[in-house]
Write a protein that holds these residues in place. Structure first.
Motif, PDB file in Angstrom:
ATOM      1  N   UNK A 237      25.310 -15.684  33.749  1.00  0.00           N
ATOM      2  CA  UNK A 237      25.311 -17.536  34.545  1.00  0.00           C
ATOM      3  C   UNK A 237      24.541 -18.328  34.366  1.00  0.00           C
ATOM      4  N   UNK A 238      26.421 -19.279  34.103  1.00  0.00           N
ATOM      5  CA  UNK A 238      25.351 -20.894  34.330  1.00  0.00           C
ATOM      6  C   UNK A 238      25.757 -21.850  35.783  1.00  0.00           C
ATOM      7  N   UNK A 239      26.833 -21.639  36.381  1.00  0.00           N
ATOM      8  CA  UNK A 239      27.371 -21.611  37.597  1.00  0.00           C
ATOM      9  C   UNK A 239      27.992 -20.762  38.070  1.00  0.00           C
ATOM     10  N   UNK A 240      28.693 -21.657  39.620  1.00  0.00           N
ATOM     11  CA  UNK A 240      29.764 -20.386  40.316  1.00  0.00           C
ATOM     12  C   UNK A 240      30.652 -22.128  40.802  1.00  0.00           C
ATOM     13  N   UNK A 241      32.304 -21.711  40.687  1.00  0.00           N
ATOM     14  CA  UNK A 241      32.929 -22.254  41.512  1.00  0.00           C
ATOM     15  C   UNK A 241      32.811 -22.682  42.944  1.00  0.00           C
ATOM     16  N   UNK A 242      32.843 -23.985  43.313  1.00  0.00           N
ATOM     17  CA  UNK A 242      32.285 -23.745  45.405  1.00  0.00           C
ATOM     18  C   UNK A 242      33.664 -24.018  45.183  1.00  0.00           C
ATOM     19  N   UNK A 243      34.484 -25.314  45.055  1.00  0.00           N
ATOM     20  CA  UNK A 243      35.255 -26.184  45.302  1.00  0.00           C
ATOM     21  C   UNK A 243      36.484 -26.515  44.365  1.00  0.00           C
ATOM     22  N   UNK A 244      37.353 -27.210  45.340  1.00  0.00           N
ATOM     23  CA  UNK A 244      38.496 -28.132  43.991  1.00  0.00           C
ATOM     24  C   UNK A 244      37.483 -29.552  43.956  1.00  0.00           C
ATOM     25  N   UNK A 245      37.763 -30.223  43.491  1.00  0.00           N
ATOM     26  CA  UNK A 245      37.500 -31.485  43.411  1.00  0.00           C
ATOM     27  C   UNK A 245      38.358 -32.616  42.721  1.00  0.00           C
ATOM     28  N   UNK A 246      38.977 -33.304  44.117  1.00  0.00           N
ATOM     29  CA  UNK A 246      40.428 -34.145  43.753  1.00  0.00           C
ATOM     30  C   UNK A 246      41.773 -33.018  43.464  1.00  0.00           C
ATOM     31  N   UNK A 247      42.347 -34.205  42.765  1.00  0.00           N
ATOM     32  CA  UNK A 247      43.923 -33.500  42.971  1.00  0.00           C
ATOM     33  C   UNK A 247      44.632 -32.840  41.585  1.00  0.00           C
ATOM     34  N   UNK A 248      43.294 -33.417  40.445  1.00  0.00           N
ATOM     35  CA  UNK A 248      44.045 -33.449  39.046  1.00  0.00           C
ATOM     36  C   UNK A 248      43.226 -32.090  38.470  1.00  0.00           C
ATOM     37  N   UNK A 249      43.139 -31.366  39.369  1.00  0.00           N
ATOM     38  CA  UNK A 249      42.518 -29.721  38.715  1.00  0.00           C
ATOM     39  C   UNK A 249      40.790 -29.465  38.088  1.00  0.00           C
ATOM     40  N   UNK A 250      40.567 -31.080  38.795  1.00  0.00           N
ATOM     41  CA  UNK A 250      38.785 -30.421  38.010  1.00  0.00           C
ATOM     42  C   UNK A 250      37.784 -29.907  39.860  1.00  0.00           C
ATOM     43  N   UNK A 251      36.748 -28.868  39.422  1.00  0.00           N
ATOM     44  CA  UNK A 251      36.869 -28.141  40.259  1.00  0.00           C
ATOM     45  C   UNK A 251      34.601 -28.365  40.564  1.00  0.00           C
ATOM     46  N   UNK A 252      34.059 -27.975  41.438  1.00  0.00           N
ATOM     47  CA  UNK A 252      32.761 -28.730  42.229  1.00  0.00           C
ATOM     48  C   UNK A 252      32.353 -27.355  41.752  1.00  0.00           C
ATOM     49  N   UNK A 253      30.682 -27.807  40.796  1.00  0.00           N
ATOM     50  CA  UNK A 253      30.686 -26.346  40.053  1.00  0.00           C
ATOM     51  C   UNK A 253      29.190 -26.416  41.050  1.00  0.00           C
TER      52      UNK A 253
END
Length: 169
Positions: free
Chosen positions: A6-22
């Motif tokens: 494991x290198x990360x966990x997606x915590x939330x979306x970021x903006x509306x263009x499909x980015x994710x906060x990891x």
């Protein structure tokens, strides 16, 4: 030995263009700049995702995956882990180990079985190994040269020296 790390966990979306906060679960978050692909563990399957863009925001990594251009496409992956294969993992130095390889290891003290390593606590100075002893109690062992004598990942064995006062009599 774990094949996926494991290198990360997606915590939330970021903006509306499909980015994710990891939230990165790696020692070096800047490694995401070098990663081309990650595996997303949905719980049912592992999806290979191509990383299109990497940004950093506070303690988070903002990732944009190729083919995901809308918030609705990534919303369902919240709280899902991101993995890499061992071949894409960071190269370890001598006496460094992946936490995934240490968990579950049998721990021996002066050739007597002590217990199973159940957790690695990362502190600022050095890691601390939490070992569940046969009597059901936990012992915390600092991951320092004086205490950790030998680690053999292939055998699943760790030999330790317990400093005075670590174990209650």
């Amino acid at each position: 030995m774990e094949e996926l790390l494991q290198v990360g966990v997606i915590t939330a979306t970021h903006g509306i263009r499909g980015e994710v906060k990891v939230f990165p679960t790696t020692d070096d978050p800047s490694r995401f700049k070098k990663l081309k692909k990650v595996l997303l563990d949905t719980g049912k399957e592992k999806l290979e995702l191509e990383i299109e863009q990497v940004k950093f925001f506070k303690q988070f990594v903002i990732l944009k995956f190729k083919g995901f251009d809308d918030i609705d496409e990534v919303e369902k992956y919240r709280k899902k882990p991101l993995l890499v294969t061992r071949e894409h993992a960071v190269k370890l130095k001598q006496n460094e180990y992946f936490i995934a390889d240490l968990i579950g290891m049998k721990v021996y003290s002066e050739d007597a079985y002590l217990g199973i390593l159940k957790n690695v606590i990362q502190t600022g100075a050095n890691d601390v190994y939490e070992v569940l002893m046969e009597n059901g109690k936990d012992v915390l062992i600092p991951a320092i040269r004086q205490c950790i004598l030998r680690v053999n990942v292939e055998e699943g064995r760790m030999d330790v020296h317990l400093l005075e006062g670590l174990v209650e009599e």
